[in-house]
Design a protein around this motif. Sequence first.
Motif, mmCIF file in Angstrom:
data_model
loop_
_atom_site.group_PDB
_atom_site.id
_atom_site.type_symbol
_atom_site.label_atom_id
_atom_site.label_comp_id
_atom_site.label_asym_id
_atom_site.label_seq_id
_atom_site.Cartn_x
_atom_site.Cartn_y
_atom_site.Cartn_z
ATOM 1 N N GLU B 124 -35.691 -36.509 11.855
ATOM 2 C CA GLU B 124 -34.815 -37.110 11.008
ATOM 3 C C GLU B 124 -33.296 -37.459 11.535
ATOM 4 N N PRO B 125 -32.797 -36.159 12.283
ATOM 5 C CA PRO B 125 -31.724 -36.534 12.811
ATOM 6 C C PRO B 125 -31.687 -37.341 14.108
ATOM 7 N N GLY B 126 -32.992 -37.529 14.607
ATOM 8 C CA GLY B 126 -32.884 -38.406 15.666
ATOM 9 C C GLY B 126 -32.527 -37.722 17.168
ATOM 10 N N ASP B 127 -32.794 -36.566 17.266
ATOM 11 C CA ASP B 127 -32.471 -35.685 18.408
ATOM 12 C C ASP B 127 -33.657 -34.914 19.039
ATOM 13 N N ARG B 128 -34.839 -35.444 18.694
ATOM 14 C CA ARG B 128 -36.067 -34.571 19.039
ATOM 15 C C ARG B 128 -37.248 -35.586 18.814
ATOM 16 N N ALA B 129 -38.072 -35.948 19.929
ATOM 17 C CA ALA B 129 -39.026 -36.774 20.099
ATOM 18 C C ALA B 129 -40.355 -36.118 20.584
ATOM 19 N N VAL B 130 -41.539 -36.538 20.144
ATOM 20 C CA VAL B 130 -42.859 -36.025 20.542
ATOM 21 C C VAL B 130 -43.462 -37.321 21.187
ATOM 22 N N ILE B 131 -43.746 -37.130 22.576
ATOM 23 C CA ILE B 131 -44.253 -38.277 23.308
ATOM 24 C C ILE B 131 -45.610 -38.122 23.681
ATOM 25 N N GLU B 132 -46.402 -39.061 23.758
ATOM 26 C CA GLU B 132 -48.023 -38.905 24.238
ATOM 27 C C GLU B 132 -47.897 -39.866 25.512
ATOM 28 N N ALA B 133 -48.684 -39.580 26.708
ATOM 29 C CA ALA B 133 -48.515 -40.267 27.984
ATOM 30 C C ALA B 133 -49.876 -40.047 28.612
ATOM 31 N N THR B 134 -50.112 -41.092 29.547
ATOM 32 C CA THR B 134 -51.430 -41.046 30.279
ATOM 33 C C THR B 134 -51.006 -41.418 31.859
ATOM 34 N N CYS B 145 -50.827 -36.206 28.463
ATOM 35 C CA CYS B 145 -49.814 -35.279 28.124
ATOM 36 C C CYS B 145 -49.382 -35.465 26.792
ATOM 37 N N ARG B 146 -48.914 -34.414 26.165
ATOM 38 C CA ARG B 146 -48.224 -34.530 24.752
ATOM 39 C C ARG B 146 -47.052 -33.582 24.980
ATOM 40 N N GLY B 147 -45.803 -33.937 25.004
ATOM 41 C CA GLY B 147 -44.744 -33.311 25.222
ATOM 42 C C GLY B 147 -43.638 -33.340 24.124
ATOM 43 N N VAL B 148 -42.674 -32.712 23.964
ATOM 44 C CA VAL B 148 -41.689 -32.423 23.115
ATOM 45 C C VAL B 148 -40.593 -32.474 23.701
ATOM 46 N N PHE B 149 -39.579 -33.372 23.565
ATOM 47 C CA PHE B 149 -38.232 -33.482 24.367
ATOM 48 C C PHE B 149 -36.978 -33.618 23.191
ATOM 49 N N VAL B 150 -36.048 -32.982 23.609
ATOM 50 C CA VAL B 150 -34.732 -32.649 22.754
ATOM 51 C C VAL B 150 -33.645 -33.262 23.533
#
Lengths: 162, 162
Positions: B124-134, B145-150
Amino acid sequence: MTDAAPAEALQDRFSPRSRCFGCGPANAEGLQIKSHVAADGQTLVARFRPRPHHLAFPGVVNGGIVGTLLDCHSNWAATWTLMQRAGAQTPPCTVTAEFHVKLRRPTPLDAELELRAWPVEVNEPGDRAVIEATLSAGGQVTASCRGVFVAVKPGHPGYHRW
Amino acid sequence: MTDAAPAEALQDRFSPRSRCFGCGPANAEGLQIKSHVAADGQTLVARFRPRPHHLAFPGVVNGGIVGTLLDCHSNWAATWTLMQRAGAQTPPCTVTAEFHVKLRRPTPLDAELELRAWPVEVNEPGDRAVIEATLSAGGQVTASCRGVFVAVKPGHPGYHRW
């Protein structure tokens, strides 16, 4: 033997001609990880000094390099574990199925890092190991990893590469 | 714009002086990943040709290099996602909290590889995203891959590095 014992690294003993980017003794542009068996007989320990181009941003090691260190060192913990379990003289050729890296704090670039990896699970046929590992600097854990590693069979491109 | 559009890579546009091992345009010894925004406006696509020393064993890319590609490319998907969500003109400085790589089949060394990454969750604050990738070769997914980025705040060593 203590953790600091200068016994021959597993890579030099079992795969001196490997050119693996992470752990191949014969890859001059690779990381050349040197994994040693600790006093408990099952934990692997390695010391590593990053090169200047391994950065993420000034002073901090890139997360992909951190992952490479944890993955390759853990793979050696898996092959060592499976070899010991089988009572074999040479290690099976293991490959990574998956690895999960947690970056807990910045890993300093200009420091000697320590890798530790140990088995937490081995399956019944003895061809699959779950390994946990840490990367530390100055006694503080900067990253951790949990990975699954499997011994490959004839026909796989990674078979008998050692 | 199609996936193949030669629009400027996000790294060249926003961090031309970065020396990050994975994605820094200014690191000659790094991977120099070039991430482009796809037609849907949120998926990032990159093409990458491994260098000979990026191997695990003959003909196959090292898992740590695979992880580095997926981690850095996903980090750019995160920063792009958070920048779009904020309506900002420049990207926040994001770092990897964790990433989980699954190596599904050997990734060929002598091939052009394709990376794709997309957001699956933003807080919700918009400072953290979960990303999937191939990562794919010849249209076949070799790793995911699945990763968490801040997004980091002032005081973090990764703040304002771009």
